[in-house]
Each structure stands twice: as C-alpha cells, then as structure tokens.
Motif scaffolding. Structure first.
Motif, PDB file in Angstrom:
ATOM      1  N   GLN A 124       0.711  -1.170  -0.113  1.00 28.11           N
ATOM      2  CA  GLN A 124      -0.106  -0.072  -0.085  1.00 28.11           C
ATOM      3  C   GLN A 124       0.794   1.195  -0.017  1.00 28.11           C
ATOM      4  O   GLN A 124       1.846   1.288   0.782  1.00 28.11           O
ATOM      5  N   THR A 125       0.359   2.278  -0.810  1.00 32.41           N
ATOM      6  CA  THR A 125       1.277   3.351  -0.996  1.00 32.41           C
ATOM      7  C   THR A 125       1.044   4.370   0.381  1.00 32.41           C
ATOM      8  O   THR A 125       0.140   4.383   0.929  1.00 32.41           O
ATOM      9  N   ILE A 126       2.198   4.526   1.015  1.00 31.99           N
ATOM     10  CA  ILE A 126       2.050   5.404   2.408  1.00 31.99           C
ATOM     11  C   ILE A 126       2.700   6.751   2.170  1.00 31.99           C
ATOM     12  O   ILE A 126       3.999   6.932   1.554  1.00 31.99           O
ATOM     13  N   ASP A 127       1.947   7.849   2.329  1.00 31.60           N
ATOM     14  CA  ASP A 127       2.402   9.302   2.163  1.00 31.60           C
ATOM     15  C   ASP A 127       2.590   9.688   3.376  1.00 31.60           C
ATOM     16  O   ASP A 127       2.034   9.452   4.428  1.00 31.60           O
ATOM     17  N   LEU A 128       3.518  11.011   3.334  1.00 30.97           N
ATOM     18  CA  LEU A 128       4.133  11.396   4.430  1.00 30.97           C
ATOM     19  C   LEU A 128       2.710  12.081   5.373  1.00 30.97           C
ATOM     20  O   LEU A 128       2.696  12.068   6.434  1.00 30.97           O
ATOM     21  N   TRP A 129       1.771  12.586   4.677  1.00 36.36           N
ATOM     22  CA  TRP A 129       0.655  13.419   5.333  1.00 36.36           C
ATOM     23  C   TRP A 129      -0.241  12.556   5.971  1.00 36.36           C
ATOM     24  O   TRP A 129      -1.069  12.586   6.848  1.00 36.36           O
ATOM     25  N   SER A 130      -0.413  11.252   5.489  1.00 41.79           N
ATOM     26  CA  SER A 130      -1.453  10.296   6.033  1.00 41.79           C
ATOM     27  C   SER A 130      -0.510   9.736   7.393  1.00 41.79           C
ATOM     28  O   SER A 130      -1.349   9.725   8.355  1.00 41.79           O
ATOM     29  N   LEU A 131       0.660   9.555   7.414  1.00 45.74           N
ATOM     30  CA  LEU A 131       1.248   9.164   8.478  1.00 45.74           C
ATOM     31  C   LEU A 131       1.217  10.524   9.437  1.00 45.74           C
ATOM     32  O   LEU A 131       1.083  10.267  10.828  1.00 45.74           O
ATOM     33  N   MET A 132       1.306  11.737   9.020  1.00 44.24           N
ATOM     34  CA  MET A 132       1.235  12.763  10.096  1.00 44.24           C
ATOM     35  C   MET A 132      -0.362  12.806  10.703  1.00 44.24           C
ATOM     36  O   MET A 132      -0.292  13.106  11.732  1.00 44.24           O
ATOM     37  N   ASP A 133      -1.334  12.594   9.831  1.00 47.74           N
ATOM     38  CA  ASP A 133      -2.481  12.618  10.503  1.00 47.74           C
ATOM     39  C   ASP A 133      -2.702  11.526  11.499  1.00 47.74           C
ATOM     40  O   ASP A 133      -3.548  11.740  12.367  1.00 47.74           O
ATOM     41  N   LYS A 134      -1.917  10.369  11.533  1.00 43.99           N
ATOM     42  CA  LYS A 134      -2.040   9.355  12.548  1.00 43.99           C
ATOM     43  C   LYS A 134      -1.138   9.906  13.632  1.00 43.99           C
ATOM     44  O   LYS A 134      -1.682   9.462  14.918  1.00 43.99           O
ATOM     45  N   HIS A 135      -0.116  10.403  13.509  1.00 47.21           N
ATOM     46  CA  HIS A 135       0.611  10.831  14.763  1.00 47.21           C
ATOM     47  C   HIS A 135       0.701  12.116  15.107  1.00 47.21           C
ATOM     48  O   HIS A 135       1.656  12.230  16.052  1.00 47.21           O
ATOM     49  N   GLU A 136       0.197  13.109  14.457  1.00 42.61           N
ATOM     50  CA  GLU A 136       0.401  14.588  14.723  1.00 42.61           C
ATOM     51  C   GLU A 136      -1.034  15.257  15.160  1.00 42.61           C
ATOM     52  O   GLU A 136      -1.625  14.872  16.091  1.00 42.61           O
ATOM     53  N   GLY A 137      -1.644  15.748  14.083  1.00 39.56           N
ATOM     54  CA  GLY A 137      -3.082  16.441  14.471  1.00 39.56           C
ATOM     55  C   GLY A 137      -4.155  15.981  13.939  1.00 39.56           C
ATOM     56  O   GLY A 137      -5.038  16.464  14.054  1.00 39.56           O
ATOM     57  N   ALA A 138      -4.115  14.436  13.865  1.00 43.55           N
ATOM     58  CA  ALA A 138      -5.158  13.752  13.489  1.00 43.55           C
ATOM     59  C   ALA A 138      -6.125  14.250  12.357  1.00 43.55           C
ATOM     60  O   ALA A 138      -7.336  14.162  12.219  1.00 43.55           O
ATOM     61  N   GLY A 139      -5.242  14.974  11.405  1.00 42.71           N
ATOM     62  CA  GLY A 139      -6.247  15.515  10.475  1.00 42.71           C
ATOM     63  C   GLY A 139      -7.163  16.783  10.481  1.00 42.71           C
ATOM     64  O   GLY A 139      -7.661  17.233   9.580  1.00 42.71           O
ATOM     65  N   ASP A 140      -6.944  17.145  11.565  1.00 40.85           N
ATOM     66  CA  ASP A 140      -7.881  18.503  11.926  1.00 40.85           C
ATOM     67  C   ASP A 140      -7.032  19.778  11.839  1.00 40.85           C
ATOM     68  O   ASP A 140      -6.019  19.906  12.692  1.00 40.85           O
ATOM     69  N   TYR A 141      -7.577  20.557  11.119  1.00 38.20           N
ATOM     70  CA  TYR A 141      -6.588  21.716  11.010  1.00 38.20           C
ATOM     71  C   TYR A 141      -6.734  22.916  12.087  1.00 38.20           C
ATOM     72  O   TYR A 141      -6.234  23.958  12.173  1.00 38.20           O
ATOM     73  N   ASP A 142      -7.708  22.522  13.046  1.00 36.88           N
ATOM     74  CA  ASP A 142      -7.819  23.181  14.284  1.00 36.88           C
ATOM     75  C   ASP A 142      -7.194  22.543  15.545  1.00 36.88           C
ATOM     76  O   ASP A 142      -7.566  23.338  16.656  1.00 36.88           O
ATOM     77  N   THR A 143      -6.570  21.713  15.436  1.00 37.88           N
ATOM     78  CA  THR A 143      -5.899  20.963  16.831  1.00 37.88           C
ATOM     79  C   THR A 143      -5.030  21.449  17.415  1.00 37.88           C
ATOM     80  O   THR A 143      -4.347  22.265  17.009  1.00 37.88           O
ATOM     81  N   LEU A 144      -5.631  21.601  18.669  1.00 37.44           N
ATOM     82  CA  LEU A 144      -4.808  22.342  19.939  1.00 37.44           C
ATOM     83  C   LEU A 144      -4.162  21.112  20.813  1.00 37.44           C
ATOM     84  O   LEU A 144      -4.661  20.076  20.775  1.00 37.44           O
ATOM     85  N   PHE A 145      -3.333  21.566  21.794  1.00 37.39           N
ATOM     86  CA  PHE A 145      -2.813  20.591  22.883  1.00 37.39           C
ATOM     87  C   PHE A 145      -4.032  20.081  23.488  1.00 37.39           C
ATOM     88  O   PHE A 145      -5.007  20.840  24.031  1.00 37.39           O
ATOM     89  N   GLY A 146      -3.824  18.677  23.746  1.00 38.02           N
ATOM     90  CA  GLY A 146      -4.814  18.057  24.347  1.00 38.02           C
ATOM     91  C   GLY A 146      -6.406  18.194  23.858  1.00 38.02           C
ATOM     92  O   GLY A 146      -7.311  17.811  24.710  1.00 38.02           O
ATOM     93  N   HIS A 147      -6.564  18.515  22.591  1.00 39.00           N
ATOM     94  CA  HIS A 147      -7.751  18.729  21.805  1.00 39.00           C
ATOM     95  C   HIS A 147      -8.741  19.801  22.669  1.00 39.00           C
ATOM     96  O   HIS A 147      -9.785  19.594  22.514  1.00 39.00           O
ATOM     97  N   SER A 148      -7.906  20.586  23.159  1.00 37.44           N
ATOM     98  CA  SER A 148      -8.494  21.746  23.825  1.00 37.44           C
ATOM     99  C   SER A 148      -9.485  22.424  23.287  1.00 37.44           C
ATOM    100  O   SER A 148     -10.297  23.261  23.634  1.00 37.44           O
ATOM    101  N   GLN A 149      -9.418  22.485  21.801  1.00 32.22           N
ATOM    102  CA  GLN A 149     -10.231  23.247  20.820  1.00 32.22           C
ATOM    103  C   GLN A 149     -11.626  22.738  20.745  1.00 32.22           C
ATOM    104  O   GLN A 149     -12.704  23.276  20.321  1.00 32.22           O
ATOM    105  N   ARG A 150     -11.920  21.437  21.189  1.00 36.89           N
ATOM    106  CA  ARG A 150     -12.956  20.699  21.199  1.00 36.89           C
ATOM    107  C   ARG A 150     -14.013  21.062  22.453  1.00 36.89           C
ATOM    108  O   ARG A 150     -15.088  21.489  22.232  1.00 36.89           O
TER     109      ARG A 150
END
Length: 255
Positions: A93-119
């Motif tokens: 399967q093709t693995i791209d940098l942004w898919s990995l980033m979504d898994k291990h950094e901001g979860a694909g959310d352009y509004d993510t803050l520390f501890g998901h405190s934006q939610r």
C-alpha cells in the motif's frame, strides 16, 4: 571583515541558536505528550476498549493529539486514512507523509490544539484555521493564555502546537519569514499544508542517506518516532518525488 561585521555575525548566530533551542524545548514537550498518549492508547487497546488505533479518543480528561477529530466542518482529512494505526497499512500500500502525519500529529484536524482543547476544553470553539498567520503567532505567544495553559498541563514546559501539522508558534513565525508570507495570510488548510511542505523540504534537503532523512524528519515532527523505518522511508521517498524532484539529497525545484 570589520569588527562591526564580526560582531553582527556573532549576534545573528547567537540569536539563531537561541531560536533553535526554544524550538527544541517546545518539541520535547510535544514528544513527551505523544508518548503518554501512545502508552494510554495501547492500554486501552489491550482492554478491548479502543476502536481505530491512534484515531480513537483518549479517555475523558486525557491529553494528546491523535484523537478522532474530523477536519473542519466534519470534512474528512485531506489525505485519507487517518484514524488507523501505523500497523493498519497493508503490504504494497502507498504510504504518504501526510497520512502518517495525520495518524501521529494533528489527527487530520486543521484546528487541533494541545490536548484537543479546541473541542471541549479550555479553548473550546477556537478555530486556528480561521486565523491569519499573525493572529496564530500571537495566540501561540509563550506568555499568552494558550502557552501558559499548556505549561500548566505539561510540568511547566511551554509548547504551542497548532493545526493539522502541530506547528509551534516560533516555528510558524520563522517559516512565514522564510516563505515571504505576510502576517495577514489566512492560516487555513492551504497555508498549513504549504508551511508543512516547506518544513519537511528544509529538513530533508541535503540528507545523504535514508538514516539521515529519517532523523531529519523526526526532528521536525516527533510523532514520527513511532513510525517503523520502512514506512517512513516510503513516505519520505514519495514526498521527495512529488515536491523535491528526486531522491536522497534532492533539492526543491526553483520556483
């Protein structure tokens, strides 16, 4: 070289070193936070309580970045398979940098803050993606409400990760200057992705081996420390082909 020029060069080098030290401190805080989240998620999965690997929500009150936060307005992440653990990739399967980033950094959310405190936390309703670059930098001021709140949650260490790529305020400021982005530029999806591409290319430029490339990209995004080398190698290779015009040591094309 004149004495004045020598002093100026020394001062500039000292300032650059101080900025780099500040960035490392912020990223160390993010690293510790990611480790706590991953450990917590692993315990949940062993109990059978977690669904979807790193995309699952931490327990109420838990910290971490990798929650199942959708992108703005419920739209899916821009690069697909966010929400699965790194082990969910299939052979070939093709693995791209942004898919990995979504898994291990901001979860694909352009509004993510520390501890998901934006939610539903301290900064509920905050939309980083609706801010300008200047506003986001001001929001991430280490002495501001966000930086100080994170410090209180993180043993006194200030970290100001923001958006899909969890870019800290000092890194955003420096990248915007390097890219010639005006402070009035919207810090929306396109801008966040462009800044992330700039940061990745800067880290990878001149890396002369796969080992060096992995170390370089992990120094920018500590979440990639948990990604198997083979997967990260594939993602880095794809990024270089798409954005840097070649293989190891390639430089981005001149714009």
């Amino acid at each position: 070289m004149s004495l004045a020029n020598s002093i100026g060069s020394f001062a500039q080098g000292f300032a650059n070193g101080a900025t780099a030290k500040k960035d490392r401190a912020e990223r160390a805080a993010v690293m510790a936070q990611n480790d706590r989240l991953i450990d917590m998620m692993g315990q949940q999965m062993q109990r059978g309580g977690a669904q979807g690997g790193f995309g699952a929500m931490p327990p109420a009150g838990g910290l971490g970045y990798g929650g199942a936060a959708p992108a703005n307005d419920g739209a899916p992440p821009a690069t697909g398979s966010a929400g699965a653990s790194a082990g969910d990739f299939k052979p070939g399967q093709t693995i791209d940098l942004w898919s990995l980033m979504d898994k291990h950094e901001g979860a694909g959310d352009y509004d993510t803050l520390f501890g998901h405190s934006q939610r539903d936390g301290q900064f509920k309703g905050t939309r980083i993606s609706n801010m300008t670059i200047g506003q986001a930098i001001d929001f991430a001021n280490p002495r501001g409400a966000y930086g100080q709140w994170v410090a209180g949650k993180n043993g006194g260490t200030v970290a100001t990760p923001m958006g899909r790529h969890q870019i800290v305020g000092s890194t955003l400021k420096r990248a915007a200057e390097q890219m010639g982005l005006d402070p009035s530029t919207p810090f929306n999806r396109d801008t966040q992705d462009a800044v992330a591409r700039h940061l990745a290319a800067n880290r990878l430029r001149g890396a002369s081996s796969p080992e060096a490339a992995r170390a370089a990209i992990r120094s920018e995004w500590v979440g990639f420390r948990k990604v198997p080398d083979a997967q990260l190698d594939q993602a880095i290779s794809g990024f270089r082909e798409q954005y840097m015009g070649g293989g190891v040591g390639a430089r981005p094309p001149v714009s």
